[in-house]
Design an enzyme around this catalytic site. Structure first.
Site, PDB file in Angstrom:
ATOM      1  N   ARG A   1      38.894  49.864  60.688  1.00  0.00           N
ATOM      2  CA  ARG A   1      38.347  49.374  61.857  1.00  0.00           C
ATOM      3  C   ARG A   1      38.882  50.059  62.811  1.00  0.00           C
ATOM      4  O   ARG A   1      38.417  50.098  64.161  1.00  0.00           O
ATOM      5  CB  ARG A   1      38.953  47.829  62.077  1.00  0.00           C
ATOM      6  CG  ARG A   1      38.402  46.781  61.623  1.00  0.00           C
ATOM      7  CD  ARG A   1      38.867  45.571  61.622  1.00  0.00           C
ATOM      8  NE  ARG A   1      38.442  44.884  63.274  1.00  0.00           N
ATOM      9  CZ  ARG A   1      37.912  44.073  63.495  1.00  0.00           C
ATOM     10  NH1 ARG A   1      37.906  42.805  62.510  1.00  0.00           N
ATOM     11  NH2 ARG A   1      37.852  43.789  64.545  1.00  0.00           N
TER      12      ARG A   1
ATOM     13  N   GLU B   1      60.307  43.631  36.373  1.00  0.00           N
ATOM     14  CA  GLU B   1      60.433  44.419  37.512  1.00  0.00           C
ATOM     15  C   GLU B   1      61.752  44.279  38.251  1.00  0.00           C
ATOM     16  O   GLU B   1      62.444  43.281  38.315  1.00  0.00           O
ATOM     17  CB  GLU B   1      59.292  44.025  38.694  1.00  0.00           C
ATOM     18  CG  GLU B   1      58.093  44.374  38.070  1.00  0.00           C
ATOM     19  CD  GLU B   1      56.823  44.150  39.192  1.00  0.00           C
ATOM     20  OE1 GLU B   1      56.769  45.190  39.991  1.00  0.00           O
ATOM     21  OE2 GLU B   1      56.346  42.901  39.336  1.00  0.00           O
TER      22      GLU B   1
ATOM     23  N   HIS C   1      44.821  47.563  36.752  1.00  0.00           N
ATOM     24  CA  HIS C   1      45.368  48.986  36.376  1.00  0.00           C
ATOM     25  C   HIS C   1      46.206  49.165  35.225  1.00  0.00           C
ATOM     26  O   HIS C   1      46.400  50.134  34.961  1.00  0.00           O
ATOM     27  CB  HIS C   1      46.234  49.429  37.805  1.00  0.00           C
ATOM     28  CG  HIS C   1      47.458  48.707  37.826  1.00  0.00           C
ATOM     29  ND1 HIS C   1      47.853  47.741  38.627  1.00  0.00           N
ATOM     30  CD2 HIS C   1      48.578  49.401  37.841  1.00  0.00           C
ATOM     31  CE1 HIS C   1      48.952  47.329  38.414  1.00  0.00           C
ATOM     32  NE2 HIS C   1      49.548  48.566  37.962  1.00  0.00           N
TER      33      HIS C   1
ATOM     34  N   LYS D   1      46.836  52.395  31.936  1.00  0.00           N
ATOM     35  CA  LYS D   1      48.048  53.246  31.859  1.00  0.00           C
ATOM     36  C   LYS D   1      47.936  53.592  30.410  1.00  0.00           C
ATOM     37  O   LYS D   1      47.390  53.321  29.561  1.00  0.00           O
ATOM     38  CB  LYS D   1      49.228  52.102  31.856  1.00  0.00           C
ATOM     39  CG  LYS D   1      49.689  51.417  33.143  1.00  0.00           C
ATOM     40  CD  LYS D   1      50.727  50.839  33.084  1.00  0.00           C
ATOM     41  CE  LYS D   1      51.030  49.920  34.465  1.00  0.00           C
ATOM     42  NZ  LYS D   1      51.905  50.708  35.128  1.00  0.00           N
TER      43      LYS D   1
ATOM     44  N   HIS E   1      47.295  40.986  34.182  1.00  0.00           N
ATOM     45  CA  HIS E   1      48.016  41.977  33.397  1.00  0.00           C
ATOM     46  C   HIS E   1      48.399  41.623  31.956  1.00  0.00           C
ATOM     47  O   HIS E   1      48.138  42.324  30.920  1.00  0.00           O
ATOM     48  CB  HIS E   1      49.320  42.695  34.187  1.00  0.00           C
ATOM     49  CG  HIS E   1      48.744  43.381  35.547  1.00  0.00           C
ATOM     50  ND1 HIS E   1      47.487  43.781  35.678  1.00  0.00           N
ATOM     51  CD2 HIS E   1      49.444  43.129  36.826  1.00  0.00           C
ATOM     52  CE1 HIS E   1      47.683  44.295  37.153  1.00  0.00           C
ATOM     53  NE2 HIS E   1      48.596  43.947  37.683  1.00  0.00           N
TER      54      HIS E   1
ATOM     55  N   LYS F   1      41.976  43.399  42.404  1.00  0.00           N
ATOM     56  CA  LYS F   1      42.538  41.838  42.143  1.00  0.00           C
ATOM     57  C   LYS F   1      43.571  41.563  43.349  1.00  0.00           C
ATOM     58  O   LYS F   1      43.859  42.630  43.974  1.00  0.00           O
ATOM     59  CB  LYS F   1      43.474  41.824  41.133  1.00  0.00           C
ATOM     60  CG  LYS F   1      44.619  42.591  41.087  1.00  0.00           C
ATOM     61  CD  LYS F   1      45.597  42.463  39.816  1.00  0.00           C
ATOM     62  CE  LYS F   1      46.616  41.441  40.266  1.00  0.00           C
ATOM     63  NZ  LYS F   1      47.755  41.983  40.975  1.00  0.00           N
TER      64      LYS F   1
END
Ligand code: BG6
Length: 485
Positions: free
Chosen positions: A43, A210, A172, A176, A234, A142
């Protein structure tokens, strides 16, 4: 070949963090079509030059080996353009059509990396302005919806304007290299297939841990949670890759048909399994690498009384001949002890023991996804003390394959691979609408059960492996998570 690549959300995080660095790598590797135009859409009022400048500055955050030199950036920047659009306004799409129609590219890719609330209007308007011809492909990031109904609504509106073969739904993880290797291991080698079934496998564990917290995405994440952010997509895609039947060939639909069958075979939830076999957690303060970190509720953008889960562990089964009775465990969370994604395939012990073996030492195959990419095959062997064979104790040893070492660390990254697949029209690594809907159908009872349960997620210390209930759940079957062996 000429290609126009339109990036909606052109000044957003995903574009400058993932997509443009990936496109630059493809440019550097010479795999991007020579006649490519990359058009950032947002924008803001920007000229091409100002957009290039913005991207140049962002590249300073990219890791050194993947950062362009000045000369490289100048060549890459010549492919970059900018167009201001208000995605809710029809006139903006008219302008886009005008811009694109100056030439007729062989392929046009529309990458919708915007807030999900704009997916429907963007797809509808593209179609309304004739930007849905067969040479146009649309890429959707997603999360595609918040539940089954909203996912269906998005898919229906996209499919009103585009055919399924034009729609590239990104997960994604499928891009990998380590996940490619999972497919290669199963379907490029004959060795494992005879063992890949209930007769030989005791259980399978999928861990995506993670170390990072929610970072700057607090307000998005607080409306999403780990189940929608990681499990619905995933983790379930990984489970499909592990459990699917060998596809009849490597075409997209042959692969997607088999994945869909796995999703359809997942055991339906019951009130008992929902209560006992799904654990949700939320990180409290703690320490990561010796440094104090705040709890989830203290993160920017997060409701201080939030009940959003940052951790999920669950147990499921696949009700078919190959897998009946074999538990599949999935575990994912933020602020865990380390960044570690791996799959453990635990084989059954020998049917009759003639050696002494360490407890819990049956064979296992570990598929390391990240940060390491490789395979470990755990076997039993005679150790150094082999003088008294009759009373022999065996020790565990492992065959260790390190794909980073073998193939080099600079393999094609997930987004680079997936973007090139879109440009080439290869759908193998993208998710079909029916797969996605089936995955939502399966997670929805969990969402409903949590909404009705006032207990909320269990707190866990940052830097730990999640709530202890996750270990208790798996222990009820007589197993444990890999770090507990
Ligand atoms: C994304 C999630 O899809 O995957 C993030 O939205 C998560 O919350 C990320 O951090 C993990 O991806 P990777 O490639 O870093 O394992």
């Amino acid at each position: 070949m000429s290609c126009d690549l339109v990036l909606f959300g052109g000044t957003g995080d995903l574009v400058w963090r993932k997509l443009l660095p990936a496109l630059f790598q493809a440019f550097r590797h010479g795999t991007l079509p020579a006649d490519v135009r990359i058009i950032g859409i947002a924008r803001d009022e920007l000229s091409d030059e100002q957009y290039r400048d913005l991207i140049r500055q962002r590249f300073a955050n990219v890791e050194l080996a993947k950062r362009p030199t000045q000369e490289e950036f100048e060549r890459f920047a010549a492919t970059l353009h900018y167009l201001r659009m208000d995605l809710s306004q029809a006139a903006s799409y008219q302008a886009l059509a005008g811009w694109l129609n100056v030439r007729t590219a062989d392929t046009v890719v529309m990458y919708v990396a915007t807030a999900p609330s704009l997916f429907t209007v963007t797809c509808e308007q593209l179609a309304a302005h004739g930007l849905n011809a067969p040479h146009v492909r649309i890429v959707l990031e997603k999360p595609l919806g918040h539940d089954l109904a909203s996912n269906r609504a998005i898919n229906e509106s996209v499919l009103r304007g585009f055919s399924e073969r034009q729609v590239f739904r990104i997960d994604h993880y499928l891009g990998k290299p380590s996940v490619q290797n999972l497919f290669a291991m199963r379907f490029g080698n004959a060795l494992f297939e005879p063992l890949w079934r209930r007769e030989h496998i005791a259980n399978i564990q999928i861990t995506i841990a993670e170390e990072l917290g929610v970072e700057k995405r607090g307000s998005f994440y607080d409306h999403t949670g780990a189940l929608r952010d990681m499990v619905q997509n995933h983790a379930l895609q990984m489970l499909c890759a592990l459990a699917m039947e060998p596809p009849i060939n490597s075409h997209a639909d042959a692969i997607r048909d088999e994945k869909l069958k796995v999703l359809r075979s997942l055991k339906p939830w019951t009130p008992e399994t929902l209560a006992q076999q799904v654990i949700r957690g939320q990180y409290a303060g703690g320490a990561i690498d010796g440094i104090a970190v705040p709890g989830y509720r203290q993160e920017a953008g997060v409701n201080p009384e939030s009940t959003t889960e940052t951790f999920v562990a669950l147990r499921t089964e696949i009700a078919n001949w190959r897998w009946a009775g074999v538990p599949f465990y999935i575990r994912t969370g933020k602020r865990l002890a380390e960044r570690d994604a791996h799959i453990e395939v635990n084989f059954r012990p020998t049917p009759h023991a003639i050696f002494k073996t360490p407890a819990g030492s049956a064979n296992k195959l570990v598929i390391n996804l990240q940060p390491k990419d490789g395979l470990e095959l755990h076997l039993l062997a005679v150790g150094s003390d082999n003088r008294r064979l009759q009373h022999q104790s065996l020790s565990t040893v492992q065959l260790d394959l390190d794909f980073d070492k073998r193939f080099g660390e600079n393999r094609v990254g997930a987004y680079e691979r997936l973007l090139l697949d879109v440009i080439d029209g290869r759908l193998n690594l993208f998710v079909r609408s029916d797969e996605q809907e089936e995955a939502w159908r399966w997670v929805e009872p969990i969402v409903d059960a949590w909404e009705a349960d006032t207990a909320g997620p269990r707190p866990y210390a940052s830097g730990s492996w999640g709530p202890s209930a996750s270990s208790a759940m798996i222990a009820r079957d007589g197993y444990c998570w890999s770090e507990e062996t």
